[in-house]
Design an enzyme around this catalytic site. Sequence first.
Site, mmCIF file in Angstrom:
data_model
loop_
_atom_site.group_PDB
_atom_site.id
_atom_site.type_symbol
_atom_site.label_atom_id
_atom_site.label_comp_id
_atom_site.label_asym_id
_atom_site.label_seq_id
_atom_site.Cartn_x
_atom_site.Cartn_y
_atom_site.Cartn_z
ATOM 1 N N ASN A 10 0.946 -1.266 0.006
ATOM 2 C CA ASN A 10 -0.176 0.085 -0.180
ATOM 3 C C ASN A 10 0.923 1.308 -0.061
ATOM 4 O O ASN A 10 1.468 1.606 0.971
ATOM 5 C CB ASN A 10 -0.973 -0.056 1.089
ATOM 6 C CG ASN A 10 -1.746 1.107 1.374
ATOM 7 O OD1 ASN A 10 -1.774 2.097 0.638
ATOM 8 N ND2 ASN A 10 -2.365 1.044 2.566
ATOM 9 N N TRP A 11 1.044 1.842 -0.994
ATOM 10 C CA TRP A 11 1.824 3.003 -1.244
ATOM 11 C C TRP A 11 1.377 4.236 -0.761
ATOM 12 O O TRP A 11 2.155 5.335 -0.775
ATOM 13 C CB TRP A 11 2.133 3.410 -2.733
ATOM 14 C CG TRP A 11 2.840 2.092 -3.271
ATOM 15 C CD1 TRP A 11 3.047 0.960 -3.092
ATOM 16 C CD2 TRP A 11 3.446 2.012 -4.793
ATOM 17 N NE1 TRP A 11 3.734 -0.022 -3.978
ATOM 18 C CE2 TRP A 11 3.857 0.752 -5.149
ATOM 19 C CE3 TRP A 11 3.401 2.869 -5.801
ATOM 20 C CZ2 TRP A 11 4.518 0.263 -6.234
ATOM 21 C CZ3 TRP A 11 3.946 2.390 -7.062
ATOM 22 C CH2 TRP A 11 4.595 1.445 -7.469
ATOM 23 N N LYS A 12 0.255 4.274 -0.046
ATOM 24 C CA LYS A 12 -0.748 5.551 0.487
ATOM 25 C C LYS A 12 -0.477 6.570 -0.301
ATOM 26 O O LYS A 12 -0.485 6.689 -1.584
ATOM 27 C CB LYS A 12 0.154 5.415 1.923
ATOM 28 C CG LYS A 12 -0.130 4.302 2.693
ATOM 29 C CD LYS A 12 -0.068 4.466 4.135
ATOM 30 C CE LYS A 12 -0.391 3.068 4.900
ATOM 31 N NZ LYS A 12 -0.026 2.968 6.379
ATOM 32 N N HIS A 95 -9.514 0.688 5.392
ATOM 33 C CA HIS A 95 -8.257 0.774 5.839
ATOM 34 C C HIS A 95 -8.213 1.738 7.061
ATOM 35 O O HIS A 95 -9.373 2.543 7.054
ATOM 36 C CB HIS A 95 -7.397 1.444 4.839
ATOM 37 C CG HIS A 95 -5.964 1.506 5.386
ATOM 38 N ND1 HIS A 95 -5.397 2.554 6.314
ATOM 39 C CD2 HIS A 95 -4.834 0.592 5.206
ATOM 40 C CE1 HIS A 95 -3.890 2.128 6.435
ATOM 41 N NE2 HIS A 95 -3.666 1.156 5.952
ATOM 42 N N GLU A 97 -6.787 4.146 8.174
ATOM 43 C CA GLU A 97 -6.766 5.764 7.710
ATOM 44 C C GLU A 97 -8.075 6.152 7.251
ATOM 45 O O GLU A 97 -8.793 7.437 7.477
ATOM 46 C CB GLU A 97 -5.452 5.942 6.976
ATOM 47 C CG GLU A 97 -4.363 5.804 7.702
ATOM 48 C CD GLU A 97 -3.083 5.378 6.885
ATOM 49 O OE1 GLU A 97 -2.881 5.508 5.629
ATOM 50 O OE2 GLU A 97 -2.096 4.674 7.611
ATOM 51 N N GLU A 167 -5.293 -5.380 10.620
ATOM 52 C CA GLU A 167 -4.324 -4.244 10.855
ATOM 53 C C GLU A 167 -4.424 -3.597 12.185
ATOM 54 O O GLU A 167 -5.249 -2.697 12.257
ATOM 55 C CB GLU A 167 -4.300 -3.194 9.477
ATOM 56 C CG GLU A 167 -3.912 -3.977 8.429
ATOM 57 C CD GLU A 167 -3.397 -3.025 7.246
ATOM 58 O OE1 GLU A 167 -2.423 -2.927 6.896
ATOM 59 O OE2 GLU A 167 -4.237 -1.914 7.277
ATOM 60 N N GLY A 173 2.669 1.908 10.946
ATOM 61 C CA GLY A 173 3.394 3.050 10.991
ATOM 62 C C GLY A 173 3.929 3.453 12.161
ATOM 63 O O GLY A 173 4.618 4.709 12.022
ATOM 64 N N SER A 213 3.576 -2.401 10.493
ATOM 65 C CA SER A 213 5.178 -2.480 10.600
ATOM 66 C C SER A 213 5.679 -3.568 10.105
ATOM 67 O O SER A 213 6.477 -4.118 10.801
ATOM 68 C CB SER A 213 5.542 -1.906 11.988
ATOM 69 O OG SER A 213 5.136 -0.709 12.209
HETATM 70 P P1 PGA Z 1 2.885 0.164 7.677
HETATM 71 O O1 PGA Z 1 1.319 0.222 7.193
HETATM 72 O O2 PGA Z 1 3.326 -1.023 6.982
HETATM 73 O O3 PGA Z 1 3.457 1.341 7.432
HETATM 74 O O4 PGA Z 1 2.741 0.025 9.327
HETATM 75 C C1 PGA Z 1 0.726 -0.714 6.878
HETATM 76 C C2 PGA Z 1 -0.825 -0.393 6.529
HETATM 77 O O5 PGA Z 1 -1.304 0.681 6.577
HETATM 78 O O6 PGA Z 1 -1.263 -0.986 5.463
#
Ligand code: PGA
Length: 250
Positions: A10-12, A95, A97, A167, A173, A213
């Site tokens: 996931n490149w966000k 997700h 976020e 998640e 993150g 992470s």
């Molecule tokens: P992260 O993000 O690997 O940077 O913790 C995972 C995600 O949000 O899919």
Amino acid sequence: MSRQYYIAGNWKMHKTRAEAAELAKALVDGLKDGKHKYLAAPGFTLLETVAALVKGSNIRLGAQNMAAEEQGAHTGEVSVLQLKDLGVETVILGHSERRHIYKEDDGLINKKVRLALKQGLEVILCVGETLEEREAGKAEAVCETQTVKGLEGVSAAELSKIVIAYEPVWAIGTGKTATPEDADAIHAYVRGVIGKLYGAEAAGKIIIQYGGSVKPENAAQLMAKENIDGALVGGAALKADTFVPIAKFS
Ligand code: PGA
């Protein structure tokens, strides 16, 4: 294990087209002999660029979100039809976020899930508890609710197009990874929820990724767990140097 490992990036909200092209090329090259299932999910404006580069490779193209309506007067949204037009095969929905920063609730996420399935896309449905919820002993209940509500109205036949990503919000993150044991326990629980909804065979088949992470240093230990079938990777997906070793964990 009969389930195929599935590693997704996931490149966000990162990268320009030139940067995305560089990463996509490196991934195609680095993963060409990879044995698992792979996905790259760049931002909307990068999809066309990345689509052209991953075409014919073993990397699927994914989007990170989509609108809950097929088309119409929805300023600023991106429709499932527009995604399909670019070659998107998979969409990440729910997700954390989206849930926490943009206040998407289970009802909205479910609407998106059903629309994506109706249009033939594969869905990665994300579930996971916050730190507060974990500390209150609610991790399982939160994941159960998000799974049940996210899948409302999804038929047994459609379930083959669903991937769940567990998640834990506190691990995203932050550099804090759930221990493989803690993650596996939730994965087993969520598999049980699928079993209650769709039966034991479906529960045995569904892919449940872990996200939060994931790094080259911890991927193999996580993947070794019975119920962990892959990873949804954020930060470490932004460089081939870190994503490729995760994707080829051994
Ligand atoms: P992260 O993000 O690997 O940077 O913790 C995972 C995600 O949000 O899919």
